[in-house]
Design a protein around this motif. Structure first.
Motif, PDB file in Angstrom:
ATOM      1  N   ARG A  95      43.069  35.839  48.502  1.00 30.24           N
ATOM      2  CA  ARG A  95      42.401  35.734  46.938  1.00 30.24           C
ATOM      3  C   ARG A  95      43.067  35.888  45.403  1.00 30.24           C
ATOM      4  O   ARG A  95      43.267  35.657  44.729  1.00 30.24           O
ATOM      5  CB  ARG A  95      41.337  37.285  46.902  1.00 30.24           C
ATOM      6  CG  ARG A  95      41.118  37.332  46.199  1.00 30.24           C
ATOM      7  CD  ARG A  95      40.377  38.664  45.851  1.00 30.24           C
ATOM      8  NE  ARG A  95      40.065  39.957  46.411  1.00 30.24           N
ATOM      9  CZ  ARG A  95      41.443  40.725  45.306  1.00 30.24           C
ATOM     10  NH1 ARG A  95      41.737  40.504  44.378  1.00 30.24           N
ATOM     11  NH2 ARG A  95      42.318  41.721  46.494  1.00 30.24           N
ATOM     12  N   GLU A 121      35.549  30.747  38.910  1.00 28.11           N
ATOM     13  CA  GLU A 121      34.421  32.292  39.255  1.00 28.11           C
ATOM     14  C   GLU A 121      33.412  31.534  37.828  1.00 28.11           C
ATOM     15  O   GLU A 121      32.359  32.585  38.629  1.00 28.11           O
ATOM     16  CB  GLU A 121      35.583  32.757  38.433  1.00 28.11           C
ATOM     17  CG  GLU A 121      35.263  34.402  38.195  1.00 28.11           C
ATOM     18  CD  GLU A 121      34.196  34.852  39.707  1.00 28.11           C
ATOM     19  OE1 GLU A 121      33.786  35.731  39.552  1.00 28.11           O
ATOM     20  OE2 GLU A 121      34.692  33.859  40.838  1.00 28.11           O
ATOM     21  N   ARG A 131      30.901  30.583  39.895  1.00 27.54           N
ATOM     22  CA  ARG A 131      29.963  30.876  40.803  1.00 27.54           C
ATOM     23  C   ARG A 131      29.253  32.492  40.756  1.00 27.54           C
ATOM     24  O   ARG A 131      28.045  32.457  41.202  1.00 27.54           O
ATOM     25  CB  ARG A 131      31.440  31.845  41.656  1.00 27.54           C
ATOM     26  CG  ARG A 131      30.898  32.627  43.118  1.00 27.54           C
ATOM     27  CD  ARG A 131      32.426  33.469  43.248  1.00 27.54           C
ATOM     28  NE  ARG A 131      31.895  34.968  41.802  1.00 27.54           N
ATOM     29  CZ  ARG A 131      32.208  35.762  42.394  1.00 27.54           C
ATOM     30  NH1 ARG A 131      30.809  35.558  43.391  1.00 27.54           N
ATOM     31  NH2 ARG A 131      31.613  36.870  41.794  1.00 27.54           N
ATOM     32  N   GLU A 132      30.312  33.001  39.310  1.00 31.69           N
ATOM     33  CA  GLU A 132      28.934  33.928  38.662  1.00 31.69           C
ATOM     34  C   GLU A 132      27.719  33.311  38.355  1.00 31.69           C
ATOM     35  O   GLU A 132      26.668  33.806  38.166  1.00 31.69           O
ATOM     36  CB  GLU A 132      29.882  34.400  37.849  1.00 31.69           C
ATOM     37  CG  GLU A 132      30.636  35.178  37.936  1.00 31.69           C
ATOM     38  CD  GLU A 132      31.597  35.732  37.066  1.00 31.69           C
ATOM     39  OE1 GLU A 132      31.479  35.583  35.320  1.00 31.69           O
ATOM     40  OE2 GLU A 132      32.670  36.810  36.620  1.00 31.69           O
ATOM     41  N   TYR A 162      34.350  34.774  47.014  1.00 34.54           N
ATOM     42  CA  TYR A 162      35.745  35.896  45.738  1.00 34.54           C
ATOM     43  C   TYR A 162      36.561  36.548  46.304  1.00 34.54           C
ATOM     44  O   TYR A 162      37.936  36.860  45.803  1.00 34.54           O
ATOM     45  CB  TYR A 162      34.899  36.646  44.527  1.00 34.54           C
ATOM     46  CG  TYR A 162      34.737  37.622  43.510  1.00 34.54           C
ATOM     47  CD1 TYR A 162      35.302  37.329  42.927  1.00 34.54           C
ATOM     48  CD2 TYR A 162      35.089  39.042  44.627  1.00 34.54           C
ATOM     49  CE1 TYR A 162      36.146  38.106  42.071  1.00 34.54           C
ATOM     50  CE2 TYR A 162      35.746  39.666  43.665  1.00 34.54           C
ATOM     51  CZ  TYR A 162      36.506  39.527  42.589  1.00 34.54           C
ATOM     52  OH  TYR A 162      37.109  40.257  41.595  1.00 34.54           O
ATOM     53  N   SER A 183      40.892  31.556  42.741  1.00 33.55           N
ATOM     54  CA  SER A 183      40.080  30.845  41.912  1.00 33.55           C
ATOM     55  C   SER A 183      40.607  29.961  40.923  1.00 33.55           C
ATOM     56  O   SER A 183      42.591  30.027  40.672  1.00 33.55           O
ATOM     57  CB  SER A 183      39.425  31.344  41.033  1.00 33.55           C
ATOM     58  OG  SER A 183      39.515  32.419  40.401  1.00 33.55           O
TER      59      SER A 183
END
Length: 230
Positions: free
Chosen positions: A123, A144, A147-148, A166, A171
């Motif tokens: 991460r 990210e 992804r969101e 995540y 990312s």
């Protein structure tokens, strides 16, 4: 000369060869052993291997057995200590912590006066104080903000998968934050292990990271990358 051969990268299997003047370090064992043989002229030029964690796209049991059978020493999360120095041929290897859902390591690799950071399935990239890293071979798995958007519009089961990404992968945004924190400019960055879940945009990754280095590459299977040309 220091080069990187990408035999495989991504969730279907990972295997890389870091080559210093003909002496090779095998990184990750997540491809069939035959794929290693197809990508190397002489298996005796491999001085050893490292792998980051036990997931099969990084360590296939049969490949691990074949590598051990020919007498190669394999550095793993379970047979090493974080921060300790290990030697495989001309390569000095220092395991570093990585954040994943199983025990995982990044590796600081020194060879021929150059320093390489290899890190994937984490991460966050590890901070290495008082060390100038010349070459980064690091995961940029997803973006990210993409992804969101998908999480907000997708079903619950896929949302769990995306939240797992995540928690366990690196990312673009985290990479930008990491490189912004450095007090120097690395020579080259090679990003690996891109997402196959529609969360990746190569142009965006190159555009965002090119401000931190003179050369940025997004790794593809079967490609060779010159890190240091002497």
């Amino acid at each position: 000369m220091l080069t990187l051969k990408v035999i495989g990268t991504g969730s279907l299997g990972n295997m890389y060869l870091l080559d210093y003047d003909g002496e090779k370090l095998l990184i990750e064992l997540g491809m069939p052993y035959k794929d290693l043989l197809l990508n190397i002229d002489n298996i005796n030029s491999v001085v050893g291997a490292v792998h980051t964690h036990e997931h099969i796209d990084h360590r296939l049991p049969k490949t691990y057995e074949e590598v051990k059978k020919i007498g190669l020493k394999v550095i793993t999360p379970t047979n090493t200590k974080i921060g300790k120095r290990y030697k495989l041929g001309s390569f000095e290897i220092i395991p570093l912590p990585a954040i994943h859902n199983v025990e995982c390591r990044a590796y600081l690799i020194r060879v021929g006066g150059d320093t390489v950071l290899f890190a994937t399935d984490t991460r966050l990239l590890p901070k290495v104080n008082n060390v100038k890293i010349d070459y980064f071979i690091v995961e940029v798995n997803y973006i990210e903000r993409i992804r969101e958007q998908v999480v907000l519009s997708d079903n619950e089961s896929n949302g769990l998968h995306l939240n797992g990404i995540y928690q366990n992968h690196h990312s673009l945004e985290s990479a930008v934050e990491y490189f912004e924190s450095l007090q120097y400019k690395p020579k080259k960055i090679v990003t690996i292990h891109r997402s196959n879940s529609g969360l990746f945009d190569e142009k965006c990754v190159v555009d965002e990271l090119s401000k931190f280095t003179n050369e940025i590459y997004v790794a593809d299977n079967g490609q060779d990358y010159i890190l240091e040309e002497i």
